[in-house]
Scaffold this motif. Structure first.
Motif, PDB file in Angstrom:
ATOM      1  N   GLY A 228       0.727  -1.173   0.081  1.00 32.42           N
ATOM      2  CA  GLY A 228       0.003  -0.129   0.021  1.00 32.42           C
ATOM      3  C   GLY A 228       0.774   1.200   0.028  1.00 32.42           C
ATOM      4  N   HIS A 229       1.914   1.379   0.932  1.00 25.09           N
ATOM      5  CA  HIS A 229       2.826   2.289   0.891  1.00 25.09           C
ATOM      6  C   HIS A 229       3.388   2.538  -0.501  1.00 25.09           C
ATOM      7  CE1 HIS A 229       6.270   5.009   2.234  1.00 25.09           C
ATOM      8  NE2 HIS A 229       7.079   4.095   1.621  1.00 25.09           N
ATOM      9  N   LEU A 230       3.999   1.651  -1.218  1.00 26.63           N
ATOM     10  CA  LEU A 230       4.372   1.864  -2.393  1.00 26.63           C
ATOM     11  C   LEU A 230       3.588   2.222  -3.482  1.00 26.63           C
ATOM     12  CD1 LEU A 230       6.713  -1.647  -2.693  1.00 26.63           C
ATOM     13  CD2 LEU A 230       7.482   0.753  -2.188  1.00 26.63           C
ATOM     14  N   MET A 231       2.517   1.715  -3.481  1.00 24.02           N
ATOM     15  CA  MET A 231       1.445   2.275  -4.265  1.00 24.02           C
ATOM     16  C   MET A 231       1.185   3.671  -4.190  1.00 24.02           C
ATOM     17  SD  MET A 231      -1.267  -0.998  -4.840  1.00 24.02           S
ATOM     18  CE  MET A 231      -1.028  -2.441  -4.205  1.00 24.02           C
ATOM     19  N   GLN A 232       1.190   4.157  -2.773  1.00 23.66           N
ATOM     20  CA  GLN A 232       0.700   5.553  -2.784  1.00 23.66           C
ATOM     21  C   GLN A 232       2.025   6.463  -3.116  1.00 23.66           C
ATOM     22  OE1 GLN A 232       0.389   5.338   1.761  1.00 23.66           O
ATOM     23  NE2 GLN A 232      -1.644   5.649   1.447  1.00 23.66           N
ATOM     24  N   HIS A 233       3.119   5.925  -3.137  1.00 29.84           N
ATOM     25  CA  HIS A 233       4.488   6.736  -3.876  1.00 29.84           C
ATOM     26  C   HIS A 233       4.571   6.500  -5.353  1.00 29.84           C
ATOM     27  CE1 HIS A 233       5.050   8.825   0.159  1.00 29.84           C
ATOM     28  NE2 HIS A 233       4.378   7.579   0.639  1.00 29.84           N
ATOM     29  N   ASN A 254      -7.815 -16.169  -3.461  1.00 32.95           N
ATOM     30  CA  ASN A 254      -6.160 -16.255  -3.585  1.00 32.95           C
ATOM     31  C   ASN A 254      -5.619 -16.142  -2.225  1.00 32.95           C
ATOM     32  OD1 ASN A 254      -3.766 -16.821  -5.262  1.00 32.95           O
ATOM     33  ND2 ASN A 254      -3.232 -14.573  -4.870  1.00 32.95           N
ATOM     34  N   LYS A 255      -4.076 -16.394  -2.183  1.00 33.19           N
ATOM     35  CA  LYS A 255      -3.436 -16.498  -0.934  1.00 33.19           C
ATOM     36  C   LYS A 255      -3.754 -15.227  -0.096  1.00 33.19           C
ATOM     37  CE  LYS A 255      -1.435 -19.057   0.155  1.00 33.19           C
ATOM     38  NZ  LYS A 255      -2.002 -20.062   1.052  1.00 33.19           N
ATOM     39  N   ILE A 256      -3.937 -15.524   1.160  1.00 32.83           N
ATOM     40  CA  ILE A 256      -4.331 -14.560   2.175  1.00 32.83           C
ATOM     41  C   ILE A 256      -3.613 -13.404   2.120  1.00 32.83           C
ATOM     42  CG2 ILE A 256      -2.966 -15.427   4.186  1.00 32.83           C
ATOM     43  CD1 ILE A 256      -6.472 -14.453   4.722  1.00 32.83           C
ATOM     44  N   GLY A 257      -4.427 -12.036   1.931  1.00 30.02           N
ATOM     45  CA  GLY A 257      -3.702 -10.716   1.874  1.00 30.02           C
ATOM     46  C   GLY A 257      -3.960 -10.239   0.420  1.00 30.02           C
ATOM     47  N   THR A 258      -4.500 -11.058  -0.459  1.00 32.99           N
ATOM     48  CA  THR A 258      -4.480 -10.648  -1.786  1.00 32.99           C
ATOM     49  C   THR A 258      -5.795  -9.536  -1.855  1.00 32.99           C
ATOM     50  OG1 THR A 258      -4.079 -12.911  -2.591  1.00 32.99           O
ATOM     51  CG2 THR A 258      -5.139 -11.399  -4.103  1.00 32.99           C
ATOM     52  N   TYR A 259      -6.776  -9.684  -0.942  1.00 30.70           N
ATOM     53  CA  TYR A 259      -7.618  -8.688  -0.870  1.00 30.70           C
ATOM     54  C   TYR A 259      -7.240  -7.346  -0.777  1.00 30.70           C
ATOM     55  CZ  TYR A 259     -11.992  -6.644   0.980  1.00 30.70           C
ATOM     56  OH  TYR A 259     -12.984  -5.763   1.410  1.00 30.70           O
ATOM     57  N   LEU A 260      -6.300  -7.328   0.430  1.00 31.69           N
ATOM     58  CA  LEU A 260      -5.926  -5.959   0.853  1.00 31.69           C
ATOM     59  C   LEU A 260      -4.957  -5.201  -0.181  1.00 31.69           C
ATOM     60  CD1 LEU A 260      -4.942  -6.779   4.665  1.00 31.69           C
ATOM     61  CD2 LEU A 260      -6.999  -5.691   3.739  1.00 31.69           C
ATOM     62  N   LYS A 261      -4.266  -6.104  -0.867  1.00 30.84           N
ATOM     63  CA  LYS A 261      -3.365  -5.333  -2.111  1.00 30.84           C
ATOM     64  C   LYS A 261      -4.447  -4.968  -2.997  1.00 30.84           C
ATOM     65  CE  LYS A 261       0.249  -6.731  -0.191  1.00 30.84           C
ATOM     66  NZ  LYS A 261      -0.539  -7.200   1.101  1.00 30.84           N
ATOM     67  N   ALA A 262      -5.510  -5.559  -3.334  1.00 37.31           N
ATOM     68  CA  ALA A 262      -6.494  -5.114  -4.240  1.00 37.31           C
ATOM     69  C   ALA A 262      -7.207  -3.745  -4.038  1.00 37.31           C
ATOM     70  CB  ALA A 262      -7.456  -6.409  -4.622  1.00 37.31           C
ATOM     71  N   LEU A 263      -7.637  -3.908  -2.472  1.00 37.41           N
ATOM     72  CA  LEU A 263      -8.097  -2.635  -2.117  1.00 37.41           C
ATOM     73  C   LEU A 263      -7.005  -1.467  -2.490  1.00 37.41           C
ATOM     74  CD1 LEU A 263      -9.814  -3.730   1.311  1.00 37.41           C
ATOM     75  CD2 LEU A 263     -10.966  -2.787  -0.718  1.00 37.41           C
ATOM     76  N   ALA A 264      -5.851  -1.496  -2.155  1.00 36.90           N
ATOM     77  CA  ALA A 264      -4.871  -0.508  -2.194  1.00 36.90           C
ATOM     78  C   ALA A 264      -4.663  -0.093  -3.483  1.00 36.90           C
ATOM     79  CB  ALA A 264      -3.517  -1.185  -1.474  1.00 36.90           C
ATOM     80  N   VAL A 333     -10.846 -13.699  -0.389  1.00 37.14           N
ATOM     81  CA  VAL A 333     -11.476 -13.644  -1.765  1.00 37.14           C
ATOM     82  C   VAL A 333     -11.456 -12.105  -1.972  1.00 37.14           C
ATOM     83  CG1 VAL A 333     -13.797 -13.920  -2.936  1.00 37.14           C
ATOM     84  CG2 VAL A 333     -13.022 -15.428  -1.365  1.00 37.14           C
ATOM     85  N   THR A 334     -11.047 -11.760  -3.383  1.00 35.23           N
ATOM     86  CA  THR A 334     -11.148 -10.482  -3.683  1.00 35.23           C
ATOM     87  C   THR A 334     -12.335 -10.282  -4.625  1.00 35.23           C
ATOM     88  OG1 THR A 334      -8.747 -10.294  -3.697  1.00 35.23           O
ATOM     89  CG2 THR A 334      -9.852  -8.733  -5.330  1.00 35.23           C
ATOM     90  N   PRO A 335     -13.501  -9.370  -4.512  1.00 35.56           N
ATOM     91  CA  PRO A 335     -14.626  -9.415  -5.253  1.00 35.56           C
ATOM     92  C   PRO A 335     -14.015  -8.904  -6.600  1.00 35.56           C
ATOM     93  CG  PRO A 335     -14.881  -8.399  -3.160  1.00 35.56           C
ATOM     94  CD  PRO A 335     -13.390  -8.673  -3.236  1.00 35.56           C
ATOM     95  N   ALA A 336     -14.728  -9.190  -7.533  1.00 35.97           N
ATOM     96  CA  ALA A 336     -14.552  -8.913  -8.985  1.00 35.97           C
ATOM     97  C   ALA A 336     -14.314  -7.240  -9.008  1.00 35.97           C
ATOM     98  CB  ALA A 336     -15.667  -9.397  -9.809  1.00 35.97           C
TER      99      ALA A 336
END
Ligand code: MRU
Length: 367
Positions: A228-233, A254-264, A333-336
């Protein structure tokens, strides 16, 4: 792909044709060791213990597992027992069920005397099909990376973030999410990969970093929460991940944590791509958050960490207090709506039912 300059797959038929052999992924990156699978139980153990892992490779291993079961006993009862044992190994990756359904459909109608040879032929074919599929995913994904590189004015590096391991180790060869990256690197695009460590099993730090290194792809391992930090910069041009099960409307587990990356990624306008072979689509499911079974694994995977000591010895140490319980959810789960596009062997499509049907029109009107 190549290891120390020699072509290698993640699983193959042993030279004596009496077993399947696979890279033992629990030993990487500290040792490149292979495991010989000679029985149904050994194949099931390899999947359960994650000596082999990654949705497509789990499917291929299960197909070999059916062959191994039938070598011992090719009766109807043994076939059903073998299928049930393998089906119970891991719950989330649908490729497992796809491969077992495929094997059952082929083998159940055959006389027992013909089943062993037919099972081996099909297991080999499933492996070869996976390789061809992943090569095609790479070619379609390459176009997205070329476009991103052009948008960037072909300056600096193309910065890609990935989570877990969706490389050749997770498939029979080439990988899903990493296949476009390998093709871009080979085509001369200066790709640099941010590799999420992917706690608790560290598939990113241990497997993705190893295989990118073997291929000479520049990469940097980051802690899971750095993306998330890298994406903000502005330091991530796009994300690509794999998936263990994609619903008919394009939700992806997908592997746990994927959803948070998609949100960021969504919050920062970074494209978020998911690469998948068609056996990863579960056409029977719509709402991934409610319907995809999420594996929970032993808490020791979270409380204990394995690594190489300064002495060279590989050791496991506990990092949490004695008595603190650990909950180990293996997937999310990352929603579509958070997925920019799906990359399949047939091309790139929106993450939606209509998008998937545009590439797989034969599924129209079916479950
Ligand atoms: O628990 P694992 O290591 O089997 O999980 C693997 C993943 O989550 C991968 O990203 C997924 O299987 C896609 S692999 C091409």
């Amino acid at each position: 792909m190549k290891v120390h300059g020699k072509p290698m797959r993640s699983i193959w038929l042993a030279p004596d044709a009496q077993a399947a052999e696979a890279i033992d992924q629990t030993r990487l990156p500290h040792a490149l060791v292979t495991v010989r699978l000679t029985t149904l139980d050994e194949a099931a153990h390899a999947i359960r213990s994650m000596q082999v892992r990654g949705a497509p490779l789990i499917g291929a291993t299960a197909a070999y597992g059916v062959w191994l079961a039938l070598r011992a006993d090719a009766s109807d009862g043994a076939l059903e027992h073998g299928l049930a044992v393998l089906r119970g190994t891991r719950p989330t990756a649908v490729n497992l069920h796809w491969a077992l359904d495929d094997m059952r459909q082929l083998l159940a109608p055959l006389p027992p005397a013909e089943r062993v040879a037919a099972a081996l032929r099909r297991a080999e074919a499933i492996s070869d099909e996976d390789v061809a599929i992943n090569r095609a995913i790479g070619a379609h994904g390459l176009k997205l990376l070329e476009d991103a590189w052009a948008r960037k004015g072909r300056q600096g590096r193309l910065e890609v973030l990935t989570h877990c391991n969706a490389g050749w180790l997770a498939t029979v060869d080439f990988g899903t999410a990493l296949s476009p990256i390998y093709q871009a690197h080979d085509a001369g695009i200066p790709v640099h990969v941010w590799v999420d460590e992917t706690r608790p099993r560290n598939q990113g730090a241990q497997l993705t970093a190893w295989e990118l290194g073997q291929h000479g792809v520049p990469h940097t391992v980051i802690a899971d929460n750095v993306g998330g930090h890298l994406m903000q910069h502005g330091q991530v041009d796009l994300c690509i991940v794999g998936t263990d099960r994609t619903t008919a409307q394009g939700d992806v587990a997908n592997k746990i944590g994927t959803y948070l990356k998609a949100l960021a990624a969504k919050d920062n306008g970074v494209p978020f791509y998911v690469a998948l072979p068609s056996p990863t689509i579960d056409w029977t499911l719509r709402d991934g958050v409610r319907e995809i079974p999420i594996e929970q694994r032993d808490g020791t995977e979270l409380s204990d960490v394995t690594g190489r000591l300064a002495s060279g010895e590989v050791a496991t140490v506990r990092i949490t207090p004695e008595g603190s319980p650990a909950a180990n959810y293996a997937f999310d789960v990352t929603p579509a709506r958070l997925v920019t596009a799906l990359i399949t062997e047939r091309g790139v499509c929106p993450a939606s039912h209509d998008g998937l049907l545009s590439l797989f029109p034969e599924r129209r009107g079916r479950a």
